[in-house]
Design an enzyme around this catalytic site. Sequence first.
Site, PDB file in Angstrom:
ATOM      1  N   HIS A 239       0.874  -1.179   0.000  1.00 60.51           N
ATOM      2  CA  HIS A 239       0.000   0.000   0.000  1.00 60.51           C
ATOM      3  C   HIS A 239       0.907   1.223   0.000  1.00 60.51           C
ATOM      4  O   HIS A 239       1.229   1.794   1.035  1.00 60.51           O
ATOM      5  CB  HIS A 239      -0.896  -0.022   1.241  1.00 60.51           C
ATOM      6  CG  HIS A 239      -1.920   1.066   1.247  1.00 60.51           C
ATOM      7  ND1 HIS A 239      -2.416   1.609   2.409  1.00 60.51           N
ATOM      8  CD2 HIS A 239      -2.554   1.705   0.241  1.00 60.51           C
ATOM      9  CE1 HIS A 239      -3.312   2.544   2.113  1.00 60.51           C
ATOM     10  NE2 HIS A 239      -3.403   2.619   0.811  1.00 60.51           N
TER      11      HIS A 239
ATOM     12  N   LYS B 215       0.496  10.107   0.438  1.00 62.17           N
ATOM     13  CA  LYS B 215       1.123   9.275  -0.596  1.00 62.17           C
ATOM     14  C   LYS B 215       0.965   9.896  -1.975  1.00 62.17           C
ATOM     15  O   LYS B 215       1.924  10.030  -2.728  1.00 62.17           O
ATOM     16  CB  LYS B 215       0.511   7.874  -0.601  1.00 62.17           C
ATOM     17  CG  LYS B 215       0.773   7.041   0.626  1.00 62.17           C
ATOM     18  CD  LYS B 215       0.389   5.589   0.428  1.00 62.17           C
ATOM     19  CE  LYS B 215      -0.967   5.391  -0.201  1.00 62.17           C
ATOM     20  NZ  LYS B 215      -2.077   5.967   0.564  1.00 62.17           N
ATOM     21  N   THR B 216      -0.273  10.246  -2.308  1.00 60.83           N
ATOM     22  CA  THR B 216      -0.545  10.781  -3.646  1.00 60.83           C
ATOM     23  C   THR B 216       0.123  12.128  -3.844  1.00 60.83           C
ATOM     24  O   THR B 216       0.778  12.390  -4.859  1.00 60.83           O
ATOM     25  CB  THR B 216      -2.062  10.908  -3.866  1.00 60.83           C
ATOM     26  OG1 THR B 216      -2.658   9.611  -3.729  1.00 60.83           O
ATOM     27  CG2 THR B 216      -2.370  11.452  -5.242  1.00 60.83           C
TER      28      THR B 216
ATOM     29  N   SER C 281      -4.556   6.165   3.931  1.00 55.63           N
ATOM     30  CA  SER C 281      -5.259   7.264   3.270  1.00 55.63           C
ATOM     31  C   SER C 281      -5.125   8.551   4.071  1.00 55.63           C
ATOM     32  O   SER C 281      -5.324   8.565   5.283  1.00 55.63           O
ATOM     33  CB  SER C 281      -6.733   6.893   3.119  1.00 55.63           C
ATOM     34  OG  SER C 281      -7.456   7.960   2.576  1.00 55.63           O
TER      35      SER C 281
END
Length: 529
Positions: free
Chosen positions: A217, A239-240, A235
């Site tokens: 992940h 990360k993004t 989340s």
Amino acid sequence: MSAINQMSELNQLLAEEHVQHQLSVPQLVKKILSRNEGTLTDQGAIQATTGAYTGRSPKDKFIVKDEDSESKVDWGNINQSIDEDTFVNLYHKVLEYLKDRNELFVFKGYAGADKKYRLPIQVINEFAWHNLFSRQMFIPLDEEDKQEHEAEFTVVSAPTFKAEPEIDGTNSEAFIMVSFKHRIVLIGGTEYAGEIKKSIFSVMNYLLPQKNILPMHCSANVGPEGDVALFFGLSGTGKTTLSADPGRRLIGDDEHAWSNHGVFNIEGGCYAKCINLSKEKEPQIFDAIHFGSVLENVVLDESSHVPDYNDTSLTENTRAAYPLEHIQNIVQPSIAGHPNTIIFLTADATGVLPPISKLTKEQAMYHFLSGYTSKLAGTERGVTSPQATFSACFGSPFLPLAPSAYAEMLGEKIDQFNSEVYLVNTGWTGGAYGEGERMNLSYTRAMIHAALEGELNSVETYQDPVFGLNIPAHCPGVPSEVLIPRKTWKDPEQYDLKAKELAEKFHSNFKKFTKASSEIKQAGPVYQG
């Protein structure tokens, strides 16, 4: 009903006249608008809302316990079991229900960019916008694949089918069920598109380790010299955002696998949180949202249809789904070499962890198994403010196997390929949530840049007396006082109290990892309450 008949029933459904196969993006957009499933934004993206379910429903997720899964799955509160008869009965009811819908939409494609290890999948959707989401999130067929593709896993998504818990054996009207034996994911009662994406990730987390491949992940990118970086985190930890770096090429933003040949993306798109999104702070993500993209629960201006990314009236878990091709600086295909640098991201709501620290291999294994972060508002139903949580491997909701299985594989690969590992806190500084403030994104970017460029390798370090972490004394582009969290608090004694409280939580959580070596156990916080 036997498994063979179940598969026959599925094939019969797919042959019905009302089933639309492999519609193009323009065709799906047209369907979405004509069916009043969504609205077109000023930039041509589709905006859709998901009703009561604006995040994942972990309490409604089940794995079918059968002769295939019983001895492999790590059963418990996360991997809830359901018997095969219950699954088959509900599956039959859902397929009967879908036969009476006006239209259904089917996407065929792959999970996994490496052709040696990819999984052929198909997604059957009641909603056209869910089918567009699936098309953008997974890897579409190319011309040479169309004749060869035969789905090995099928997702059946029926959001308007509401389960009856007393009859159907569910916990609520919503359900997400995975049968590894029948190769089916069954989703109903929830319109949240993320369940489709995450269910396939759970499937890959079950299948890939059996091929000695580590599913992760994490997001991933590649530098100009070919150096690969991984960003682990739940989340909302960044990360993004942090992997979308103009100076590096993006491999993917959320789900990857590490084989003996290197890293590959499991997906074909990005599913970015877009709360408070702006062109100034996250230009790549902002510019990626145009025709073909899907905005989930983002509020639009009624007249101009311009998205208001600051509006949280529907949820804080607003999302944008778009294909990787909407990002200019990407790796095609989404395959790269072995990671030079691994970064664990945590959003520490207590504000006591350092913004960056270099980990020994033993510390890396400790923090990977711990997976500490704060569960952020909106990512799950009922979560309205950050809550401290430990999620093994930074992704325990999606791990069918025991965390030790993934941790051991990661440890072996760190050793084999000499990867450097850092722990980065993207959470709070100067105080806990409600008193301090979120870490400055520009500082976080500067610290990660320094780590990737090797600028922290020879810097003097300070060992945190509570957590035992090695904190760089200096970092280009970051005020030195920011690096030592205690110095950012107005009341140092209050910091000491909160730090010791968090250290005790680390020790308490790690007691369940009884098989961890003494070296890994001793790599946790120095403070023992």
